[in-house]
Design a protein around this motif. Structure first.
Motif, PDB file in Angstrom:
ATOM      1  N   TYR A 463      90.105  45.605  79.223  1.00 57.49           N
ATOM      2  CA  TYR A 463      88.634  45.624  79.258  1.00 57.49           C
ATOM      3  C   TYR A 463      88.056  44.312  79.787  1.00 57.49           C
ATOM      4  O   TYR A 463      86.938  43.941  79.444  1.00 57.49           O
ATOM      5  CB  TYR A 463      88.064  45.927  77.865  1.00 57.49           C
ATOM      6  CG  TYR A 463      88.499  47.262  77.307  1.00 57.49           C
ATOM      7  CD1 TYR A 463      87.760  48.417  77.541  1.00 57.49           C
ATOM      8  CD2 TYR A 463      89.667  47.380  76.552  1.00 57.49           C
ATOM      9  CE1 TYR A 463      88.160  49.653  77.026  1.00 57.49           C
ATOM     10  CE2 TYR A 463      90.078  48.603  76.035  1.00 57.49           C
ATOM     11  CZ  TYR A 463      89.324  49.729  76.278  1.00 57.49           C
ATOM     12  OH  TYR A 463      89.719  50.936  75.776  1.00 57.49           O
ATOM     13  N   THR A 465      86.900  43.647  82.663  1.00 61.33           N
ATOM     14  CA  THR A 465      85.695  43.855  83.483  1.00 61.33           C
ATOM     15  C   THR A 465      84.450  44.002  82.615  1.00 61.33           C
ATOM     16  O   THR A 465      83.331  43.909  83.124  1.00 61.33           O
ATOM     17  CB  THR A 465      85.857  45.095  84.377  1.00 61.33           C
ATOM     18  OG1 THR A 465      86.231  46.232  83.575  1.00 61.33           O
ATOM     19  CG2 THR A 465      86.944  44.864  85.430  1.00 61.33           C
ATOM     20  N   TYR A 466      84.641  44.211  81.321  1.00 62.78           N
ATOM     21  CA  TYR A 466      83.516  44.224  80.375  1.00 62.78           C
ATOM     22  C   TYR A 466      83.352  42.869  79.695  1.00 62.78           C
ATOM     23  O   TYR A 466      82.264  42.277  79.694  1.00 62.78           O
ATOM     24  CB  TYR A 466      83.750  45.317  79.326  1.00 62.78           C
ATOM     25  CG  TYR A 466      82.800  45.263  78.145  1.00 62.78           C
ATOM     26  CD1 TYR A 466      81.449  45.534  78.297  1.00 62.78           C
ATOM     27  CD2 TYR A 466      83.272  44.937  76.866  1.00 62.78           C
ATOM     28  CE1 TYR A 466      80.576  45.491  77.202  1.00 62.78           C
ATOM     29  CE2 TYR A 466      82.417  44.893  75.777  1.00 62.78           C
ATOM     30  CZ  TYR A 466      81.066  45.169  75.947  1.00 62.78           C
ATOM     31  OH  TYR A 466      80.219  45.124  74.875  1.00 62.78           O
ATOM     32  N   TYR A 549      85.072  51.676  81.555  1.00 57.62           N
ATOM     33  CA  TYR A 549      85.709  50.419  81.978  1.00 57.62           C
ATOM     34  C   TYR A 549      87.223  50.591  82.015  1.00 57.62           C
ATOM     35  O   TYR A 549      87.896  50.175  82.975  1.00 57.62           O
ATOM     36  CB  TYR A 549      85.356  49.294  81.006  1.00 57.62           C
ATOM     37  CG  TYR A 549      83.954  48.759  81.132  1.00 57.62           C
ATOM     38  CD1 TYR A 549      83.625  47.829  82.112  1.00 57.62           C
ATOM     39  CD2 TYR A 549      82.958  49.154  80.251  1.00 57.62           C
ATOM     40  CE1 TYR A 549      82.344  47.309  82.214  1.00 57.62           C
ATOM     41  CE2 TYR A 549      81.664  48.645  80.340  1.00 57.62           C
ATOM     42  CZ  TYR A 549      81.366  47.726  81.327  1.00 57.62           C
ATOM     43  OH  TYR A 549      80.091  47.214  81.434  1.00 57.62           O
TER      44      TYR A 549
END
Length: 600
Positions: A463, A465-466, A549
């Motif tokens: 995760y 990219t979050y 995501y």
């Protein structure tokens, strides 16, 4: 100054010096020690004021040290010479040791001493542990002290007067061979067995045999009397039980847990080069281990007051501190070298699910004493290629999926504050596992590698990219992931990746982190803080679900695992088998960019 780091590999010490020297305004470039001609070319192109060698396995050529000041970092006190300095130190059970910065000369480890720094040796530490902690910290002090008095106009330095520690000898100490490391299970007590394995930790391991198969032993831990009690009639050397990755093995006066082994793949017993993959002992000897009883222990068990210690060894441990209503849960996951296999990820996921039932206000993810986490287990993945019907691609997907499951447990734990407390370094997915917590804390000695691309342009998951853009923004996140450079904890705080950096080293960090966590748990504003956390998580989920995501990241990872570009598989193979470098990556060898471009 212009400083060229000449090193066998870009290891933890080299990374720490790289970051610190750049922090102090020096122009720093790196050249891996591939061949004398490559070193000569690097010096000719970069024209450094000084060549600094933090980690070498060969001598610097005279063509370089005779013309440029070359400072070598030796993990020993003045007068100690030879390639096995830490091995001999641990075998002798020395309580004091040090790091020396000396000038390269015709005779190895015999040049003028520019600086040195003593340190106390922690009882029971391994070679890898003392290198990553005490040696690295002492090397930083000694190197900075040496450079303070450096003048590019001089080719020699006056020997610094030795104060405190005296040389043990002025003679060359040879390579510590396997015949001196060998364990005599009928004679060696537990302390001696542990000392021999500790002195060979990391490399080369202790050559031994299990069930008649030659192998090298690593990752040893003392067993408690309770673990040995059911096997009172056993004989020394006998494997008795299994726990997680480890096998319980009898000694003359107790027992030890052997966590990892490396098969020698048919090499003769006297060969000192380690071959094969270092894997969990229970995986390498899966059939034999399955016939042994499992000696399990509860996740929450009695132990010492320090949160990172335990009387009963296991990879995972949980404790609670503080009164009801202001309680801190402390979850340790001490995986060997920070690598997390599918099995280990699943066990950590289960531990996090159990922790949800505990009435705590703060949960500290403490990682391990040496590493917080380094992400997926590349050795375990490489070994899958030897299993009929399996593949490295399938094993990679299983492992990253299990890592994502762990990350999801932390991200969705919204009824308490979560803290990632980094006692040691973190890399790749281990960094982004830490970033799933509300707060990330580290000490000054921690080095982060918050990127995946060095492993064959992996895209990464967990995760990131979050969690990363949420902390530092989209553009800085892209730049950080593309940069491929290590990040000191102090720089990570400035960049917003880490929330707090305190304590000089791991020894004092754990207790300070516990004090801070207890203060956080008793904060009168905690309820409002939790409400804000839950509201933001709900808002983020409505905007873009975590499942999306994850799906997007795994789609890119599938291309790495199954696509036409084999870069990841090649890089992983080279990493786990310690293949020699063919060139220095351009993001490290900035001097290569200084060469004039050739035009057709």
């Amino acid at each position: 100054m212009r400083i060229l780091l000449l090193t066998h590999s870009f290891n933890s010490l080299t990374q720490r010096l790289f970051g610190l020297l750049r922090q102090r305004g020096h122009t720093v470039s790196v050249e891996l020690d591939i061949a004398d001609s490559v070193t000569e070319e690097a010096v000719a192109v970069f024209k450094p004021d000084v060549v600094l060698a933090p980690f070498l396995k060969r001598r610097i050529p005279e063509s370089v040290w005779a013309r440029t000041v070359c400072l070598v970092v030796h993990p020993g006190i003045p007068g100690d010479r030879g390639p096995s300095a830490l091995d001999w130190m641990l075998m002798r059970s020395d309580t004091q040791w040090g790091v020396t910065v000396l000038q390269a000369s015709a005779e190895l480890d015999a040049g003028a001493v520019w600086a040195w720094q003593p340190f106390a040796v922690r009882p029971g530490c391994t070679k890898s542990s003392v290198y990553r902690r005490e040696v690295t910290q002492a090397a930083v002090v000694a190197v900075l002290r040496a450079l303070q008095g450096f003048s590019p106009d001089t080719m020699a330095a006056e020997n610094i007067k030795q104060i405190g520690l005296q040389p043990l000898s002025d003679k060359w100490m040879p390579l510590l061979k396997q015949e001196l490391r060998r364990i005599d299970w009928q004679m060696d007590d537990t302390a001696m067995v542990l000392r021999k394995i500790a002195a060979a930790d990391g490399f080369p391991g202790v050559l031994d045999a299990l069930w008649g198969q030659p192998c090298r032993l690593f990752d040893a831990h003392p067993a408690s009397a309770a673990a040995l009690q059911p096997f009172a009639a056993s004989t020394p050397g006998e494997p008795l039980a299994r726990r997680g990755p480890a096998l319980l093995r009898r000694t003359v006066d107790g027992a030890v847990w052997i966590g990892h082994v490396r098969l020698d793949d048919g090499l003769p017993a006297q060969a000192d080069g380690a071959q094969g993959l270092k894997l969990a002992a229970t995986r390498v000897f899966a059939a034999q281990a399955a016939a042994l009883p499992e000696s399990s222990v509860p996740l929450m068990r009695a132990g010492a007051a320090q949160p990172a210690e335990s009387d009963e060894w296991d990879e995972l441990g949980y404790r609670e501190f503080g009164p009801a209503g202001a309680c801190v849960g402390w979850l340790s996951f001490d995986f060997h070298n920070g690598a997390m296999s599918t099995r280990q990820c699943e066990r950590l996921r289960d531990a996090l699910q159990w922790v949800r039932s505990r009435a705590t206000q703060v949960l500290v993810l403490a990682g391990g004493a040496e590493f917080f986490s380094n992400g997926i287990h590349l050795h375990d993945i490489e070994a899958a290629q030897r299993v009929p019907g399996d593949s490295a691609a399938d094993a990679s997907l299983r492992n990253i999926t299990a890592m994502d499951d762990v990350a999801l447990e932390v991200l969705t734990l919204t009824d308490r504050i979560t803290v990632a407390a980094l006692h040691g370094n973190a890399g790749a997915g281990g960094v982004f596992l830490a970033l799933t917590a509300d707060q990330v804390w580290a000490h000054e000695g921690v080095v982060l590698n918050p990127h995946y691309k060095n492993m064959g342009n992996l895209y990464g998951s967990e995760y990131w990219t979050y969690s990363l853009p949420r902390r530092i923004g989209e553009a800085p996140a892209r730049a950080l992931m593309q940069g491929r450079l290590p990040l000191l904890a102090t720089d990570a705080v400035a960049a917003g990746v880490v929330d707090a950096c305190f304590a000089a080293d791991a020894s004092s960090f754990g207790q300070q982190a516990l004090v801070r966590a207890l203060a956080l748990a008793s904060d009168p504003g905690l309820a409002q803080r939790l409400q804000a956390k839950q509201a933001r998580r709900a808002q983020d989920e409505a905007l873009k679900p975590l499942a999306q995501y994850r799906a997007e990241e795994l789609l890119r990872m599938n291309r790495n695992f199954y696509g036409f570009d084999p870069s990841y598989h090649v890089a992983r193979h080279h990493f786990v088998y310690r293949k020699p470098h063919a060139w220095t990556p351009r993001h490290l060898a900035v001097h290569r960019e200084l060469q004039p471009k050739e035009h057709p």
